[in-house]
Motif scaffolding. Structure first.
Motif, PDB file in Angstrom:
ATOM      1  N   UNK A 413       0.845  -1.192   0.000  1.00 10.03           N
ATOM      2  CA  UNK A 413       0.000   0.000   0.000  1.00 10.03           C
ATOM      3  C   UNK A 413       0.886   1.250   0.000  1.00 10.03           C
ATOM      4  N   UNK A 414       0.317   2.352  -0.457  1.00  9.50           N
ATOM      5  CA  UNK A 414       1.056   3.622  -0.554  1.00  9.50           C
ATOM      6  C   UNK A 414       2.378   3.412  -1.309  1.00  9.50           C
ATOM      7  N   UNK A 415       2.269   2.835  -2.475  1.00  6.59           N
ATOM      8  CA  UNK A 415       3.450   2.466  -3.245  1.00  6.59           C
ATOM      9  C   UNK A 415       4.292   3.683  -3.625  1.00  6.59           C
ATOM     10  N   UNK A 416       3.647   4.814  -3.835  1.00  7.65           N
ATOM     11  CA  UNK A 416       4.381   6.008  -4.256  1.00  7.65           C
ATOM     12  C   UNK A 416       5.250   6.579  -3.138  1.00  7.65           C
ATOM     13  N   UNK A 417       5.021   6.154  -1.887  1.00  4.92           N
ATOM     14  CA  UNK A 417       5.809   6.678  -0.772  1.00  4.92           C
ATOM     15  C   UNK A 417       7.170   6.006  -0.636  1.00  4.92           C
ATOM     16  N   UNK A 418       7.419   4.968  -1.395  1.00  4.71           N
ATOM     17  CA  UNK A 418       8.743   4.339  -1.371  1.00  4.71           C
ATOM     18  C   UNK A 418       9.745   5.283  -2.031  1.00  4.71           C
ATOM     19  N   UNK A 419      10.908   5.388  -1.438  1.00  8.00           N
ATOM     20  CA  UNK A 419      11.918   6.286  -1.983  1.00  8.00           C
ATOM     21  C   UNK A 419      12.334   5.859  -3.383  1.00  8.00           C
ATOM     22  N   UNK A 420      12.750   6.834  -4.172  1.00  5.81           N
ATOM     23  CA  UNK A 420      13.053   6.568  -5.574  1.00  5.81           C
ATOM     24  C   UNK A 420      14.168   5.541  -5.729  1.00  5.81           C
ATOM     25  N   UNK A 421      15.222   5.651  -4.913  1.00  4.44           N
ATOM     26  CA  UNK A 421      16.326   4.696  -5.032  1.00  4.44           C
ATOM     27  C   UNK A 421      15.929   3.305  -4.564  1.00  4.44           C
TER      28      UNK A 421
END
Length: 809
Positions: A413-421
């Motif tokens: 859940x909230x996949x977009x909150x994972x850091x880009x790296x």
């Protein structure tokens, strides 16, 4: 009471009679220094001799040592049955062990939660998940000492309770000799005399077996001899062994820290068996009866299953179908070169807050036995993949979410909150289904054969004019790895809001006035998905041609999304078709499965969609699934210019109708014969909105007159020229006032047409009470729709018909 000798002879006879094949394979091995084992089913041994099993449960160490010695006797007895020439390639193995499996299924012996201090000394069977494993070690378990005074040689065993510490004896064991000076005897090269393989693993309670809010406990398990390296992090295992205590050496006034460990006797990996236990003969009979009952209307039967998926959420037909296909998955195949192509289906739900994304993820985590639910907030690449931990001066690998979900689903859940790296670290896990680790001097590869179900919110307000990569800030390499991307837009819709509020507050279903009564239970859905995963449907030539034509059409579309229309799109179509065939309980992938795979992928295509843009949030279950499929199949196959296949499918549907199967209405049959896109669009609207045949015929007659009038006014060249000329004609005349932005491409203008909410023909009219004039609300709605159709037919340019023209004021 039985003596040790009696137990030894009883067990030796049991092995010779019932475990002869295992012993023969062991004595035929070449290496006599290796450790070998014989697996014994405890239930079978209990039937053979009850007293022996009871003694094992009371004093496991004593009885297990007796069994190991009896196994040597059994080898010698079997070896004597052969001639001298036959024994040339056989030998008795001194390092043999008995492995007890399959304890009787009772709470006292079989545990799904870790034991406590009250279980110390008990012989138990414990089920859990391996989360960490240490490196393989060599352990000295016994050492010889010689007395400096009397020269007595004796052995000292390593103390398991003090981490296998080997201490010098306090005094000589010889009577009358009170010497306290001893010397350890070793080989000439100084190496220890007696060693064995040794490994420790950390086992955690299975998450799905715990109540909500509980934190899973973990416990160390000690593996010795031939059972080392028999599992890896992420495996579900059944460990049979003895619960022990251990502590480190104590000093004066030091606190004694005691921990519980399991000294394993056997270990069994059950990654695949956990789901097979759900399928019973009674369930298989129910499944066969269910599909026999719906043999003439299979899509209606499929929709009954889909209604049981996440029943607390109303509608969302497209989302429920996509989530079900993702849980079932496709077939993994291996090329001749050894390259593996994944069969798992990855799903990404993009939507505004409050659209039910997290509900579907939690439901999938409940249904699939091996599942992990996590959120992107605070998650790192190490938490999702593998962590290198330093414990007691040595490095160990601890499994992350993707490794623990191997063979199941990982819900993020909230996949977009994972850091880009950190997002880039899961590229390999999603496509190659493995994770390569090179940390702290450890280089290895772990399996991550799981389906990823992710949910994310758009970056601000979802802008339909922008590409999906801009709205959710995901790079193309990661986005292309998702087979399905569903966009849930919370647009204003008064009818939809009224129905959903009635469904939540009053429990009122718009189809029958109440909630469906024949929904499948969660356990039945679990067992059905587990069973259909064993099916291996094969791709038919007709289905292959449909998928190939659609892939080419998307690649050639002017407004295609480069991040979605890669070679992975074709592989996704194949996986979705396989999953749909499994859902339909079939061994062959038909055109019907290919069409439904295309419909699911259509929701990800946006501007290049053949069926037009679809808001998955407002898709409800159709009244007649077969009729809706016939309409969509006709549109797709005609758009892809597969006329021969289209005629064959129409013939099959007509044959099904003649046999009492899915009856195509007269309007649908007429629809398949219409060639004019504008007239087809009008007729499709009438069918989707349940306008009766007489009204359709009447309006089609008026429509034909309008067509003739329009052709006389503007000439017939517009209807016979190519798509480019038609686009130019429209742009120069009537559509010019709306701006060029209304025209996407010639491909979209001529081939992409779809009535309002074409994905579902479900009616939202539910008030059948008559008004003062004696008309029901449904009749009034139909009258209003016919009035609107008349306005649409009256347009001066038929190519100007849009979805908005069909909306009621």
């Amino acid at each position: 009471m039985e003596t040790d000798d009696n137990f030894s002879s009883i067990f030796a006879n049991y092995v010779v009679l019932l475990e002869r094949e295992q012993v023969l394979s062991m004595i035929r091995e070449d290496d006599e220094t290796e450790h070998f084992s014989v697996s014994i089913n405890c239930a079978d041994l209990y039937d053979h001799n009850m007293n022996l099993v009871e003694a094992l449960l009371v004093d496991p160490y004593r009885i297990l040592s007796i069994m190991d010695l009896a196994l040597l006797t059994a080898q010698q007895n079997i070896l004597q049955e052969f001639t001298v020439s036959q024994r040339q390639y056989m030998s008795v193995k001194a390092n043999c062990h008995v492995r007890i499996m399959g304890l009787m299924n009772c709470p006292e012996l079989v545990r799904y939660h870790l034991p406590s201090s009250a279980d110390v000394g008990k012989f138990l069977s414990i089920t859990g998940t391996i989360i960490r494993s240490s490196v393989l070690k060599v352990l000295e378990y016994e050492r010889e000492f010689i007395c400096s005074k009397c020269k007595k040689v004796f052995d000292v065993q390593a103390d398991f309770n003090q981490f296998y510490t080997l201490s010098k004896p306090s005094k000589c064991v010889t009577e009358g000799c009170k010497s306290t000076l001893f010397t350890a005897t070793n080989f000439a090269d100084g190496q220890p005399r007696k060693c064995r393989n040794y490994q420790e693993i950390k086992m955690q309670e299975q998450i799905h077996m715990l109540p909500v809010g509980s934190i899973p406990r973990s416990m160390w398990v000690v593996l010795e001899d031939d059972i080392v390296d028999s599992c890896k992090p992420g495996d579900d295992v059944i460990i049979t062994g003895t619960v022990e205590q251990r502590w480190k050496s104590l000093g004066l006034q030091d606190r004694c820290d005691i921990e519980l460990v399991v000294r394993a006797n056997s270990i069994q990996v059950i990654n695949e068996q956990s789901s097979k236990r759900l399928v019973t003969d009674e369930l298989l009979k129910e499944i066969k009866e269910f599909w026999e009952e719906h043999s003439s209307r299979p899509l209606t039967g499929r929709n009954k299953i889909l209604m049981s998926v996440c029943p607390q959420v109303y509608g969302l037909y497209a989302v429920k179908l996509a989530v079900t296909l993702a849980m079932i998955g496709g077939l993994q195949r291996v090329d001749d070169s050894g390259t593996q192509v994944r069969g798992e289906i990855h799903l990404l739900l993009v939507g505004d807050p409050g659209t039910g994304k997290s509900q579907f993820l939690k439901y999938a985590a409940k249904v699939i036995p091996r599942s992990v639910f996590t959120t992107g907030i605070g998650s790192t690449s190490a938490g999702l993949t593998v962590t290198a931990m330093r414990d007691s001066g040595e490095w160990q690998l601890e499994a992350g979410a993707l490794v623990l979900a191997d063979g199941g689903v990982c819900c993020i859940d909230e996949f977009s909150c994972i850091k880009e790296q950190d997002k880039t670290s899961i590229h390999e896990a999603m496509e190659q289904q493995t994770i390569s680790v090179a940390k702290a001097g450890m280089v290895c590869k772990l399996n991550t054969r799981c389906a990823i179900l992710a949910a994310t919110n758009p970056k601000g307000k979802y802008d339909t004019s922008q590409d999906i990569t801009v709205n959710i800030a995901l790079a193309s390499p990661l986005l292309s790895r998702f087979d399905i991307v569903l966009v849930l837009l919370d647009n204003q819709n008064d009818t939809w809001d009224r129905i959903v509020s009635d469904y939540i507050l009053l429990g009122k279903h718009p189809l029958d006035g109440g909630l469906p009564k024949d929904l499948w239970t969660l356990q039945k859905i679990q067992a059905y998905i587990s069973h259909v995963k064993s099916l291996k449907p094969k791709l038919s030539l007709q289905a292959s041609s449909v998928l190939q034509a659609y892939y080419k059409a998307q690649r050639n579309a002017d407004t295609r999304n480069a991040a979605r229309t890669t070679m992975r799109l074709l592989q996704s179509l194949i996986r979705l078709a396989q999953a749909h065939a499994r859902l339909m309980y079939r061994e062959v992938i038909l055109v019907e499965d290919a069409i439904n795979a295309i419909i699911i992928v259509e929701s990800s295509m946006q501007g290049a969609a053949l069926l037009g843009s679809i808001n998955a949030l407002h898709t409800a279950f159709p009244k007649d699934a077969e009729e809706e499929y016939a309409t969509q199949m006709d549109i797709i196959l005609q758009t892809l210019k597969l006329d021969k296949l289209r005629e064959e499918e129409l013939a099959k549907l007509a044959q099904a109708k003649s046999k009492g199967g899915p009856a195509l209405s007269q309007a649908t049959e007429e629809l398949t014969k219409i060639k004019d896109p504008s007239e087809k669009k009008l007729s499709t609207y009438c069918i989707a909105n349940d306008i009766d045949d007489d009204a359709i015929s009447q309006k089609k007659t008026q429509h034909s007159q309008q067509v003739q009038s329009h052709r006389l006014k503007h000439g017939s060249e517009m209807y016979h020229q190519g798509p480019t000329a038609k686009a130019q004609r429209v742009n120069e005349t009537d559509l010019g006032a709306k701006g060029s932005s209304s025209i996407k491409s010639s491909h979209d203008l001529t081939l992409s047409f779809k009535p309002k909410e074409m994905f579902s023909s479900t009616q939202y009219d539910k008030n059948d009470e008559k008004d003062l004039n004696g008309k029901t609300q449904t009749e009034l709605n139909k009258s209003a729709k016919l009035s609107k159709v008349s306005q649409v037919i009256g347009l001066s340019n038929l190519s100007e018909i849009t979805d908005q023209d069909f909306e009621l004021d």
